[in-house]
Scaffold this active site. Structure first.
Site, PDB file in Angstrom:
ATOM      1  N   ASP A 102      -6.172  -7.584  15.225  1.00 53.44           N
ATOM      2  CA  ASP A 102      -6.967  -7.782  14.008  1.00 53.44           C
ATOM      3  C   ASP A 102      -7.511  -9.214  14.032  1.00 53.44           C
ATOM      4  O   ASP A 102      -8.502  -9.498  14.707  1.00 53.44           O
ATOM      5  CB  ASP A 102      -6.085  -7.484  12.787  1.00 53.44           C
ATOM      6  CG  ASP A 102      -6.824  -7.608  11.468  1.00 53.44           C
ATOM      7  OD1 ASP A 102      -8.068  -7.563  11.475  1.00 53.44           O
ATOM      8  OD2 ASP A 102      -6.170  -7.742  10.416  1.00 53.44           O
ATOM      9  N   PHE A 151      -8.696  -1.081   6.823  1.00 50.24           N
ATOM     10  CA  PHE A 151      -7.236  -1.063   6.873  1.00 50.24           C
ATOM     11  C   PHE A 151      -6.745   0.341   7.188  1.00 50.24           C
ATOM     12  O   PHE A 151      -6.976   1.279   6.428  1.00 50.24           O
ATOM     13  CB  PHE A 151      -6.626  -1.574   5.566  1.00 50.24           C
ATOM     14  CG  PHE A 151      -5.181  -1.914   5.735  1.00 50.24           C
ATOM     15  CD1 PHE A 151      -4.809  -3.118   6.310  1.00 50.24           C
ATOM     16  CD2 PHE A 151      -4.199  -1.019   5.373  1.00 50.24           C
ATOM     17  CE1 PHE A 151      -3.469  -3.422   6.522  1.00 50.24           C
ATOM     18  CE2 PHE A 151      -2.857  -1.313   5.576  1.00 50.24           C
ATOM     19  CZ  PHE A 151      -2.490  -2.518   6.150  1.00 50.24           C
ATOM     20  N   ASP A 158       1.777   0.250   9.305  1.00 44.89           N
ATOM     21  CA  ASP A 158       2.268   0.432   7.943  1.00 44.89           C
ATOM     22  C   ASP A 158       1.371  -0.218   6.912  1.00 44.89           C
ATOM     23  O   ASP A 158       0.557  -1.089   7.212  1.00 44.89           O
ATOM     24  CB  ASP A 158       3.659  -0.208   7.809  1.00 44.89           C
ATOM     25  CG  ASP A 158       3.583  -1.736   7.778  1.00 44.89           C
ATOM     26  OD1 ASP A 158       3.030  -2.312   8.732  1.00 44.89           O
ATOM     27  OD2 ASP A 158       4.026  -2.338   6.781  1.00 44.89           O
ATOM     28  N   ARG A 164       4.399   4.619   8.573  1.00 47.19           N
ATOM     29  CA  ARG A 164       4.552   4.447  10.026  1.00 47.19           C
ATOM     30  C   ARG A 164       4.771   5.779  10.735  1.00 47.19           C
ATOM     31  O   ARG A 164       4.386   5.949  11.889  1.00 47.19           O
ATOM     32  CB  ARG A 164       5.752   3.539  10.332  1.00 47.19           C
ATOM     33  CG  ARG A 164       5.559   2.089   9.934  1.00 47.19           C
ATOM     34  CD  ARG A 164       6.629   1.234  10.618  1.00 47.19           C
ATOM     35  NE  ARG A 164       6.805  -0.060  10.001  1.00 47.19           N
ATOM     36  CZ  ARG A 164       6.077  -1.150  10.255  1.00 47.19           C
ATOM     37  NH1 ARG A 164       5.088  -1.081  11.120  1.00 47.19           N
ATOM     38  NH2 ARG A 164       6.324  -2.291   9.655  1.00 47.19           N
TER      39      ARG A 164
HETATM   40  P1  IMP Z   1      -3.379 -10.056  13.382  1.00 44.81           P
HETATM   41  O1  IMP Z   1      -4.228 -10.242  12.154  1.00 44.81           O
HETATM   42  O2  IMP Z   1      -4.235  -9.741  14.596  1.00 44.81           O
HETATM   43  O3  IMP Z   1      -2.471 -11.226  13.596  1.00 44.81           O
HETATM   44  O4  IMP Z   1      -2.489  -8.779  13.118  1.00 44.81           O
HETATM   45  C1  IMP Z   1      -1.180  -8.910  12.648  1.00 44.81           C
HETATM   46  C2  IMP Z   1      -0.507  -7.611  12.377  1.00 44.81           C
HETATM   47  O5  IMP Z   1      -1.050  -7.134  11.178  1.00 44.81           O
HETATM   48  C3  IMP Z   1      -0.675  -6.457  13.345  1.00 44.81           C
HETATM   49  O6  IMP Z   1       0.229  -6.491  14.417  1.00 44.81           O
HETATM   50  C4  IMP Z   1      -0.372  -5.295  12.426  1.00 44.81           C
HETATM   51  O7  IMP Z   1       1.024  -5.097  12.334  1.00 44.81           O
HETATM   52  C5  IMP Z   1      -0.931  -5.774  11.111  1.00 44.81           C
HETATM   53  N1  IMP Z   1      -2.265  -5.185  10.851  1.00 44.81           N
HETATM   54  C6  IMP Z   1      -3.494  -5.699  11.097  1.00 44.81           C
HETATM   55  N2  IMP Z   1      -4.456  -4.853  10.712  1.00 44.81           N
HETATM   56  C7  IMP Z   1      -3.808  -3.767  10.214  1.00 44.81           C
HETATM   57  C8  IMP Z   1      -4.247  -2.517   9.667  1.00 44.81           C
HETATM   58  O8  IMP Z   1      -5.437  -2.190   9.567  1.00 44.81           O
HETATM   59  N3  IMP Z   1      -3.259  -1.680   9.263  1.00 44.81           N
HETATM   60  C9  IMP Z   1      -1.934  -1.962   9.353  1.00 44.81           C
HETATM   61  N4  IMP Z   1      -1.478  -3.092   9.876  1.00 44.81           N
HETATM   62  C10 IMP Z   1      -2.411  -3.988  10.302  1.00 44.81           C
HETATM   63 MG    MG Z   2       2.555  -4.387   9.604  1.00 49.87          MG
END
Ligand code: IMP
Ligand code: MG
Length: 183
Positions: A102, A151, A158, A164
Protein backbone atom coordinates in the site's frame (compact mmCIF):
# COMPACT_ATOMS: atom_id res chain seq x y z
CA UNK A 1 -19.46 -11.49 6.31
CA UNK A 2 -19.62 -11.45 2.52
CA UNK A 3 -22.61 -9.07 2.65
CA UNK A 4 -20.21 -6.47 4.08
CA UNK A 5 -18.41 -6.36 0.71
CA UNK A 6 -19.39 -3.69 -1.78
CA UNK A 7 -18.07 -5.94 -4.56
CA UNK A 8 -15.91 -9.02 -4.96
CA UNK A 9 -12.62 -8.50 -6.81
CA UNK A 10 -11.17 -12.05 -6.80
CA UNK A 11 -12.92 -15.26 -5.85
CA UNK A 12 -11.14 -18.29 -4.40
CA UNK A 13 -10.69 -19.96 -7.79
CA UNK A 14 -9.09 -16.88 -9.33
CA UNK A 15 -6.79 -16.44 -6.32
CA UNK A 16 -5.60 -20.05 -6.37
CA UNK A 17 -5.07 -19.97 -10.13
CA UNK A 18 -2.86 -16.92 -9.80
CA UNK A 19 -1.00 -18.44 -6.84
CA UNK A 20 -0.16 -21.49 -8.98
CA UNK A 21 1.44 -19.16 -11.52
CA UNK A 22 3.40 -17.24 -8.87
CA UNK A 23 4.61 -20.49 -7.32
CA UNK A 24 5.92 -21.74 -10.67
CA UNK A 25 7.87 -18.52 -11.29
CA UNK A 26 9.32 -18.48 -7.75
CA UNK A 27 10.24 -22.18 -7.92
CA UNK A 28 12.19 -21.62 -11.15
CA UNK A 29 13.89 -18.51 -9.76
CA UNK A 30 15.19 -20.10 -6.54
CA UNK A 31 16.14 -23.54 -7.91
CA UNK A 32 19.45 -24.60 -6.28
CA UNK A 33 19.60 -21.58 -3.95
CA UNK A 34 19.40 -21.26 -0.16
CA UNK A 35 15.96 -19.71 0.21
CA UNK A 36 14.46 -18.29 3.39
CA UNK A 37 10.88 -17.12 3.12
CA UNK A 38 9.80 -14.51 5.64
CA UNK A 39 6.04 -14.23 5.98
CA UNK A 40 4.72 -11.00 7.47
CA UNK A 41 1.96 -11.86 9.94
CA UNK A 42 -0.96 -11.77 10.30
CA UNK A 43 -1.94 -10.59 6.84
CA UNK A 44 0.14 -13.02 4.76
CA UNK A 45 -0.81 -16.13 6.72
CA UNK A 46 -3.35 -17.56 4.29
CA UNK A 47 -1.46 -16.43 1.19
CA UNK A 48 1.77 -17.99 2.52
CA UNK A 49 0.03 -21.28 3.33
CA UNK A 50 -1.38 -21.60 -0.18
CA UNK A 51 1.73 -20.33 -2.00
CA UNK A 52 4.42 -22.26 -0.10
CA UNK A 53 2.66 -25.61 -0.51
CA UNK A 54 3.05 -25.13 -4.25
CA UNK A 55 6.81 -24.41 -4.11
CA UNK A 56 8.67 -27.77 -4.00
CA UNK A 57 12.01 -26.38 -2.79
CA UNK A 58 13.87 -27.06 0.51
CA UNK A 59 13.13 -23.55 1.78
CA UNK A 60 13.13 -22.31 5.35
CA UNK A 61 10.16 -20.39 6.69
CA UNK A 62 10.23 -17.63 9.26
CA UNK A 63 7.58 -15.17 10.31
CA UNK A 64 7.75 -11.52 11.26
CA UNK A 65 5.06 -9.66 13.07
CA UNK A 66 4.77 -5.91 12.63
CA UNK A 67 2.11 -3.35 13.32
CA UNK A 68 1.66 -0.16 11.38
CA UNK A 69 -2.08 0.35 11.09
CA UNK A 70 -3.43 0.30 14.62
CA UNK A 71 -6.89 -0.70 13.44
CA UNK A 72 -7.84 2.01 10.96
CA UNK A 73 -7.69 2.11 7.18
CA UNK A 74 -4.87 4.64 6.83
CA UNK A 75 -1.26 3.80 7.62
CA UNK A 76 0.02 5.35 10.84
CA UNK A 77 3.54 5.82 9.48
CA UNK A 78 5.45 4.04 12.23
CA UNK A 79 6.36 0.35 11.93
CA UNK A 80 6.71 -1.52 15.22
CA UNK A 81 8.54 -4.89 15.14
CA UNK A 82 6.97 -7.28 17.61
CA UNK A 83 10.05 -9.52 17.74
CA UNK A 84 13.72 -9.40 16.83
CA UNK A 85 15.02 -10.27 13.39
CA UNK A 86 14.53 -13.95 12.55
CA UNK A 87 17.51 -16.33 12.13
CA UNK A 88 18.87 -17.55 8.82
CA UNK A 89 19.08 -14.30 6.94
CA UNK A 90 22.87 -13.96 6.60
CA UNK A 91 24.20 -15.66 3.47
CA UNK A 92 20.77 -16.68 2.23
CA UNK A 93 18.32 -15.49 -0.39
CA UNK A 94 15.34 -13.85 1.31
CA UNK A 95 11.84 -13.68 -0.07
CA UNK A 96 9.49 -11.50 1.96
CA UNK A 97 5.80 -12.43 1.65
CA UNK A 98 3.14 -9.88 2.49
CA UNK A 99 -0.55 -9.46 1.86
CA UNK A 100 -0.53 -6.03 0.23
CA UNK A 101 1.77 -3.22 -0.89
CA UNK A 102 0.00 0.00 0.00
CA UNK A 103 1.99 3.03 1.21
CA UNK A 104 5.20 0.97 1.22
CA UNK A 105 6.05 2.01 4.79
CA UNK A 106 5.86 -1.53 6.21
CA UNK A 107 7.74 -3.34 3.47
CA UNK A 108 10.44 -0.68 3.24
CA UNK A 109 11.05 -0.96 7.00
CA UNK A 110 11.19 -4.78 6.87
CA UNK A 111 13.45 -4.84 3.82
CA UNK A 112 15.85 -2.30 5.38
CA UNK A 113 15.99 -4.23 8.66
CA UNK A 114 16.68 -7.56 6.93
CA UNK A 115 19.32 -6.04 4.65
CA UNK A 116 21.36 -5.16 7.74
CA UNK A 117 21.74 -8.93 8.42
CA UNK A 118 23.80 -9.46 5.22
CA UNK A 119 21.54 -11.67 3.11
CA UNK A 120 22.62 -12.61 -0.43
CA UNK A 121 19.45 -11.04 -1.83
CA UNK A 122 16.11 -9.68 -0.66
CA UNK A 123 13.02 -9.84 -2.84
CA UNK A 124 9.39 -9.07 -2.12
CA UNK A 125 6.26 -10.99 -3.10
CA UNK A 126 2.83 -9.56 -2.38
CA UNK A 127 -0.60 -10.91 -3.14
CA UNK A 128 -1.97 -7.44 -3.88
CA UNK A 129 -0.37 -4.20 -5.01
CA UNK A 130 -2.29 -0.93 -4.88
CA UNK A 131 -1.63 1.23 -7.91
CA UNK A 132 -0.82 4.51 -6.18
CA UNK A 133 2.11 6.69 -5.15
CA UNK A 134 4.15 5.19 -2.29
CA UNK A 135 5.26 7.04 0.83
CA UNK A 136 8.43 4.88 0.92
CA UNK A 137 10.22 3.82 -2.27
CA UNK A 138 9.75 0.06 -2.42
CA UNK A 139 8.64 -2.22 -5.22
CA UNK A 140 7.43 -5.80 -5.25
CA UNK A 141 9.27 -8.36 -7.40
CA UNK A 142 6.29 -10.71 -7.56
CA UNK A 143 2.67 -9.53 -7.51
CA UNK A 144 -0.51 -11.56 -7.44
CA UNK A 145 -2.91 -8.82 -8.52
CA UNK A 146 -2.78 -5.08 -9.06
CA UNK A 147 -5.75 -3.21 -7.57
CA UNK A 148 -6.96 0.37 -7.34
CA UNK A 149 -6.57 2.52 -4.23
CA UNK A 150 -9.48 0.99 -2.31
CA UNK A 151 -9.72 -0.70 1.08
CA UNK A 152 -10.01 -4.44 0.56
CA UNK A 153 -10.48 -7.33 2.98
CA UNK A 154 -10.42 -11.14 3.17
CA UNK A 155 -8.00 -13.95 2.35
CA UNK A 156 -5.80 -12.77 5.25
CA UNK A 157 -6.52 -9.05 5.00
CA UNK A 158 -8.46 -7.51 7.84
CA UNK A 159 -10.41 -4.49 8.92
CA UNK A 160 -9.99 -4.20 12.71
CA UNK A 161 -8.98 -7.90 12.78
CA UNK A 162 -12.16 -9.06 11.04
CA UNK A 163 -12.72 -10.68 7.62
CA UNK A 164 -9.33 -12.48 7.43
CA UNK A 165 -11.08 -15.84 7.00
CA UNK A 166 -13.38 -14.77 4.17
CA UNK A 167 -12.15 -16.65 1.06
CA UNK A 168 -12.87 -14.09 -1.66
CA UNK A 169 -11.17 -10.69 -1.75
CA UNK A 170 -13.42 -7.67 -2.03
CA UNK A 171 -13.89 -3.99 -1.35
CA UNK A 172 -15.35 -3.28 2.08
CA UNK A 173 -18.57 -1.25 2.10
CA UNK A 174 -17.86 2.35 3.06
CA UNK A 175 -20.51 2.32 5.81
CA UNK A 176 -18.60 -0.51 7.55
CA UNK A 177 -15.56 1.75 8.01
CA UNK A 178 -15.68 3.72 11.25
CA UNK A 179 -14.52 7.34 11.38
CA UNK A 180 -10.83 7.47 12.54
CA UNK A 181 -11.62 8.57 16.14
CA UNK A 182 -13.83 5.48 16.67
CA UNK A 183 -11.56 2.95 14.89
P1 IMP B 1 1.66 -0.17 3.96
O1 IMP B 1 0.77 1.04 3.91
O2 IMP B 1 2.18 -0.52 2.57
O3 IMP B 1 2.75 -0.01 4.97
O4 IMP B 1 0.75 -1.38 4.40
C1 IMP B 1 0.71 -1.78 5.74
C2 IMP B 1 -0.26 -2.88 6.01
O5 IMP B 1 -1.53 -2.29 5.99
C3 IMP B 1 -0.38 -4.04 5.04
O6 IMP B 1 0.56 -5.06 5.27
C4 IMP B 1 -1.78 -4.51 5.35
O7 IMP B 1 -1.76 -5.37 6.48
C5 IMP B 1 -2.49 -3.22 5.68
N1 IMP B 1 -3.28 -2.74 4.53
C6 IMP B 1 -2.95 -1.84 3.57
N2 IMP B 1 -3.95 -1.67 2.70
C7 IMP B 1 -4.95 -2.50 3.13
C8 IMP B 1 -6.26 -2.81 2.63
O8 IMP B 1 -6.74 -2.31 1.61
N3 IMP B 1 -6.96 -3.71 3.37
C9 IMP B 1 -6.49 -4.30 4.50
N4 IMP B 1 -5.28 -4.07 4.98
C10 IMP B 1 -4.51 -3.17 4.30
MG1 MG C 1 -3.96 -5.31 8.81
Amino acid sequence: MQEDLERVLFDETAILRRIEELAAVITAEYQGRELTVIAVLNGSLIFAADLLRRIPLPLKLDCLSVASYHGGTITAGEVVFKQITPPDVAGRHILILDDILDSGVTLAAIRDKLEMERPLSVKICVLLRKLKARICPVEADHVGFNIGDEFVVAYGLDYMERYRNLPCIGVLRKEKILPPQQA
